[in-house]
Every structure is written in structure tokens, then in C-alpha cells.
Scaffold this active site. Structure first.
Site, PDB file in Angstrom:
ATOM      1  N   GLY A  13     118.829 -52.773  79.149  1.00  0.00           N
ATOM      2  CA  GLY A  13     117.688 -52.332  78.341  1.00  0.00           C
ATOM      3  C   GLY A  13     117.950 -51.013  77.628  1.00  0.00           C
ATOM      4  O   GLY A  13     118.838 -50.248  77.973  1.00  0.00           O
ATOM      5  N   ARG A  17     110.831 -46.021  76.450  1.00  0.00           N
ATOM      6  CA  ARG A  17     109.905 -44.948  76.837  1.00  0.00           C
ATOM      7  C   ARG A  17     110.617 -43.620  77.117  1.00  0.00           C
ATOM      8  O   ARG A  17     109.978 -42.590  77.265  1.00  0.00           O
ATOM      9  CB  ARG A  17     109.093 -45.402  78.073  1.00  0.00           C
ATOM     10  CG  ARG A  17     108.089 -46.487  77.756  1.00  0.00           C
ATOM     11  CD  ARG A  17     107.584 -47.197  79.001  1.00  0.00           C
ATOM     12  NE  ARG A  17     108.513 -48.230  79.477  1.00  0.00           N
ATOM     13  CZ  ARG A  17     108.305 -49.009  80.535  1.00  0.00           C
ATOM     14  NH1 ARG A  17     107.218 -48.863  81.265  1.00  0.00           N
ATOM     15  NH2 ARG A  17     109.205 -49.918  80.897  1.00  0.00           N
ATOM     16  N   GLU A 156     102.655 -58.880  85.247  1.00  0.00           N
ATOM     17  CA  GLU A 156     103.003 -57.605  84.614  1.00  0.00           C
ATOM     18  C   GLU A 156     101.731 -56.857  84.198  1.00  0.00           C
ATOM     19  O   GLU A 156     100.688 -57.479  83.887  1.00  0.00           O
ATOM     20  CB  GLU A 156     103.900 -57.850  83.394  1.00  0.00           C
ATOM     21  CG  GLU A 156     105.282 -58.333  83.766  1.00  0.00           C
ATOM     22  CD  GLU A 156     105.972 -57.396  84.751  1.00  0.00           C
ATOM     23  OE1 GLU A 156     106.141 -56.203  84.449  1.00  0.00           O
ATOM     24  OE2 GLU A 156     106.320 -57.858  85.854  1.00  0.00           O
ATOM     25  N   ASN A 231     111.130 -44.720  83.921  1.00  0.00           N
ATOM     26  CA  ASN A 231     110.864 -45.195  82.565  1.00  0.00           C
ATOM     27  C   ASN A 231     110.619 -44.070  81.581  1.00  0.00           C
ATOM     28  O   ASN A 231     110.625 -44.290  80.378  1.00  0.00           O
ATOM     29  CB  ASN A 231     109.661 -46.142  82.583  1.00  0.00           C
ATOM     30  CG  ASN A 231     109.916 -47.325  83.510  1.00  0.00           C
ATOM     31  OD1 ASN A 231     110.824 -48.102  83.291  1.00  0.00           O
ATOM     32  ND2 ASN A 231     109.140 -47.407  84.571  1.00  0.00           N
ATOM     33  N   ASN A 390     146.927 -17.272  72.083  1.00  0.00           N
ATOM     34  CA  ASN A 390     147.614 -18.546  72.327  1.00  0.00           C
ATOM     35  C   ASN A 390     147.561 -19.491  71.138  1.00  0.00           C
ATOM     36  O   ASN A 390     148.226 -20.507  71.143  1.00  0.00           O
ATOM     37  CB  ASN A 390     147.029 -19.241  73.566  1.00  0.00           C
ATOM     38  CG  ASN A 390     145.545 -19.510  73.425  1.00  0.00           C
ATOM     39  OD1 ASN A 390     144.837 -18.760  72.755  1.00  0.00           O
ATOM     40  ND2 ASN A 390     145.072 -20.559  74.056  1.00  0.00           N
TER      41      ASN A 390
END
Ligand code: UD1
Ligand code: CA
Length: 453
Positions: A13, A17, A156, A231, A390
Site C-alpha cells: 500500500g 493517510r 470495515e 496509518n 584532502n
């Protein structure tokens, strides 16, 4: 774990967010990418039988985990967690696995103990599909566990409908599933994306499995914090703080003296011997190791640095890719860049920078110095304000300083150049040609003193 059980991390994914271009699983906690935590916990259980699905900026993720070469599966389009599992199915079959433990890649607090206990419970229950649930005071964006009429489903957050699904209970889906592949794989074809997210959800497999008469087990792990998902930036730093505290507590238990412990950050791969003293604020990252008897004062950042026994690092020092041998002293206000080496008893003081340079045993650069691409012999003394020049604008060149040489203050050593053992360079010199052993070199305008008018 049994060799017919493997693990699959879902890490394809974008992490919308997080509001960042970087793939979410590469966001760091205590200096290491999020994905490293899950992979390490799983490696502890399954050894090499750990695969990961990647997709969003996959090349970056692959490059960050060279040890995982050959064990990444590509999900070219990220159409949901169920789609990610489907993308890995041919590979899981090719591995000859009977069970797969699927873990979200954004859960860096997972531990081998907690996952191992879940797998053992699932196997003991002869589940075809088992998943972890936890209880949270706020269900937030997590998938809700719905238990109705003896059946269990996951709904969900976006799709939740109280009329249909009942009041939210606070039991949520942790994003960890053990699947018996022969039983569950055929259900993947039945996943639909006609939901609020427009994605193929792995979570729909739970209801489908129940409907198909498979044995489904929801294993409630109570308030186990191991499964908090990340998230957002807020969740990222909250999880990082938990990891930090876990590590500090382990160090204190092991006998490390951690002062101002709330401001000490130690990465998962850094090692600190018992008896070492650390004082915050302090950050120890990467493959840093600190041997017994050492003390690291406050305001330091050490990355991939090896500190020997009885070394003192004073306050405000930055060390990266450096090695400091026993009894050496660093700082305050020193900067050791990659390839800086202090041999036993050597010393760098304030406002000294070293890069790809070695200070031999007992050698000192106590003040205001730059040593780049230089080798300094044992017991040499580098005066305040010495600079190794250097870089000629095109290439880097080496400076070699012999044992017991003495470089006077405010000298510029123009590389390539060699100062012999026991040689003396007068203060304020610009040295462009080699000085033999025991030689005296003065490279400056002679002082003129006149009577004032
Ligand atoms: C997911 C669960 C949710 C659970 C929560 C736990 C689903 C549909 N929902 O929600 O029930 O409570 O985790 O933290 O699974 N990924 C892919 N390919 C994709 C999409 C996602 O590999 O196409 C990876 C992501 O990189 C991430 C993991 O799957 O590591 C979970 O995806 P994410 O979008 O964070 O799911 P959540 O909405 O948190
Ligand atoms: Ca998530």
C-alpha cells in the site's frame, strides 16, 4: 514453527493517510523502517519462510531489504488487501505451504511471542481461518468484528451500518490471519469490491469462510498493544514511543544505567553492554555497539558506530560509521564521520571533524581540526587548527603522519603529503611537500619586527 507454515506480510500500500511520498512501510521508527519490525518478528518464527507483497514504489522497498531478495511478490496495482493476498497465492502454492500467517506490514509492534501464541491457538482449534481481534476503547478506522447468530464477520469502518451490523462493540480486527490454504484459497475468487473503499478486502474472507461451512476462529487478544496499526504520523510516533520505552526498559533490566531515560532513543539493532552509562537526550541507531565500561554523555547521535571498552564520549558528539577503540576519548562537540577510527587511548577534542581517517594509539587531536583521508601514527600530536587539505577540487588525496610527529597549531597539510615519524611542523605552516622522519618543517613567512615610529 512447523515447516508447512509460512508468513506473508502485506506491504504494497501507499499509506495515503501518512501524506508522504515515501512508501508507508519505509517510514522509520527508531531509525529503522516500519517493515523491518514485522519481518524480524516473523523471521524469529518462520526463518526464511517469510514473503512480503510489495507494490507502491516497490523498487525502494526492495532496495531497503537486500536480505529479502527473492522473497518479494509484486502486486502491481493496489486493489486492496484481499487482492494482495491473491497476488501472492501462486507463490505460496509454489512454496508448498499448508498454512500462511498473513500480517499487515503497518504493525511494527508485533512480537514473535504474541504471533506464536496466536498460531498455536489457531492450530489447536483446527481452524481453517483464524484471525486476531483486540479490544480498543475507540474502534476508530479499524475493521469491526461482528458476531451475530453464532457467525462472525468483519465489517470495515467505512461500510459499517448499525441497522444491519448492530452497535459497535470495540472488538476490532488486528489485521493478522492464519489461513489453511487448501480451504481458503478457493474463496478469493468470491471477493467483491462493491464496498465503500472500492477494494477487495481480505477481511471479507471471514464471512465467506463461515458461509462456506469452514471452521472460523476469532482469537481475542484483549488489550494486547502488539497489533496497533500505523496509518498516520500521530500513530507512527505513538508506536515509536512504545517501542522506545520497551527497549529502554530492557536495557535497564540488563544493567545499563540510562539517565534521563525519557529522552534516550535506542534502535532495535543497537547493542549496549551491561554497566554502560548513557545520559539523555541521546540517540543510538543502526548497528551501533557500546562495550562495557563506556559512558556516553548527553546530546549525542551515534549511528553504525562501534565504541570499545572504557571509552568516554562527552556531550554533543555526532558519530556515524566510526570505530572508537578501548580507552579513547571523544568530544565534547566532536564529529566522527564514516571511516573515522580512533585506536586505543586516542583522543579527539572539541570541534574536531574526522572522515576516513585513523588516529593511532594514544594520538591526539584536541581542538579545532579537520582530518580527512588521513592516517595518523601512534602518539602523534595534532595541534589546534590543523587542517588536512584532502580535496584539490577534483580528487581526494591522503595525508600520512608518522608516529610521535608533532603538528604545530594552525597548519595546513596539503595532500598528498607525508610527515615522517617524530617530525615537527612549525605552527602556522602550509606543508606541500613530504617531511622526512625526525625532520623540522616550517612553511610560513618569517616574522619581521621593527621599531615603531
Ligand atoms: C486493515 C483491515 C482492518 C483492520 C486493520 C488493522 C482490510 C480491508 N482492513 O485496515 O479490518 O482493522 O487493517 O490494522 O484489510 N496493502 C497491500 N495492498 C493493497 C492494500 C493494502 O499490500 O492493495 C497493505 C498495506 O501496505 C498495509 C496493509 O495491507 O500494510 C493494511 O492496509 P491498510 O490500508 O493500512 O488497511 P486498514 O485500512 O488499516
Ligand atoms: Ca493499516
Amino acid at each position: 514453527m512447523h515447516e508447512r507454515i509460512g508468513a506473508l506480510v502485506l506491504a504494497a500500500g501507499k499509506g495515503t493517510r501518512m501524506k508522504s511520498d515515501a512508501p508507508k512501510v519505509l517510514q522509520t521508527l527508531l531509525g529503522e523502517p516500519m517493515l523491518a519490525y514485522g519481518l524480524d518478528a516473523l523471521a524469529g518464527l518462520f526463518g526464511p519462510r517469510v514473503l512480503a507483497v510489495i507494490g507502491h514504489r516497490a523498487a525502494l522497498v526492495e532496495a531497503a531489504f537486500p536480505d529479502m531478495a527473492g522473497r518479494f511478490v509484486l502486486q502491481a496495482e493496489q486493489l486492496g488487501t484481499g487482492h494482495a493476498l491473491a497476488a501472492a497465492l501462486p507463490r505460496l502454492a509454489a512454496e508448498g505451504l499448508e498454512y500462511v500467517l498473513v500480517v499487515n506490514g503497518d504493525a511494527p509492534l508485533v512480537t514473535a511471542e504474541s504471533l506464536g501464541a496466536f498460531v498455536a491457538t489457531a492450530l489447536a482449534g483446527a481452524a481453517d481461518l483464524a484471525f486476531v481481534t483486540i479490544e480498543l476503547p475507540q474502534a476508530g478506522a479499524y475493521g469491526r468484528v461482528v458476531r451475530q447468530g453464532g457467525a462472525v464477520r468483519i465489517v470495515e469502518a467505512k461500510d459499517y451500518d448499525t441497522a444491519r451490523d448492530g452497535p459497535v462493540t470495540g472488538e476490532i480486527n488486528a489485521g493478522v490471519y492464519l489461513l489453511r490454504l487448501a480451504a481458503v484459497a478457493p474463496l478469493l475468487a468470491d471477493l467483491r469490491n462493491d464496498n465503500a473503499g472500492g477494494e477487495y478486502y481480505i477481511t471479507d474472507l471471514v464471512g465467506l469462510a463461515g458461509g462456506a461451512g469452514l471452521s472460523v476462529l476469532a482469537v481475542n487478544r484483549g488489550d494486547d498493544p502488539a497489533y496497533l496499526g500505523i496509518n498516520s504520523p500521530r500513530e507512527l510516533v505513538a508506536a515509536e514511543e512504545r517501542l522506545r520505552r520497551r527497549r529502554i526498559d530492557a536495557l535497564l533490566d540488563a544493567g545499563v544505567i540510562v539517565r534521563a531515560a525519557d529522552s534516550v532513543r535506542v534502535g532495535p539493532y543497537a547493542q549496549v553492554a551491561p554497566g554502560v552509562e548513557l545520559c539523555g537526550p541521546l540517540e543510538l541507531y543502526g548497528q551501533t555497539s557500546i562495550a562495557a565500561g563506556a559512558a556516553i554523555a548527553s546530546h549525542g547521535v551515534l549511528r553504525d558506530t562501534v565504541i570499545g571498552e572504557n571509552v568516554t564520549v562527552h556531550a554533543f558528539c555526532h558519530l556515524e560509521g566510526a570505530r572508537v577503540a578501548a580507552g579513547a576519548q571523544v568530544g565534547p562537540y566532536a564529529r566522527l564521520r564514516p571511516g573515522a577510527v580512533l585506536e586505543e587511548g586516542a583522543k579527539v577534542g572539541n570541534f574536531v571533524e574526522m572522515k576516513k581517517s585513523t588516529l593511532g594509539p594514544g594520538a591526539k587531536a584536541s581542538h579545532l581540526t579537520y582530518l580527512g583521508d588521513a592516517t595518523v601514527g601512534a602518539a602523534a600530536n595534532i595541534g589546534a587548527g590543523t587542517i588536512t587539505c584532502n580535496y584539490d577540487g577534483v580528487r581526494k588525496h591522503r595525508t600520512v603522519i608518522g608516529e610521535k610527529a608533532f603538528i604545530g597549531s594552525n597548519s595546513a597539510l596539503v595532500a598528498p603529503v607525508t610527515i615522517g615519524a617524530g617530525a615537527l611542523v612549525g605552527a602556522g605552516s602550509v606543508i606541500t611537500s613530504d617531511v622526512p622522519d625526525g625532520g623540522l618543517a616550517l612553511g610560513r613567512g618569517r616574522q619581521v619586527t621593527k621599531t615603531r615610529k
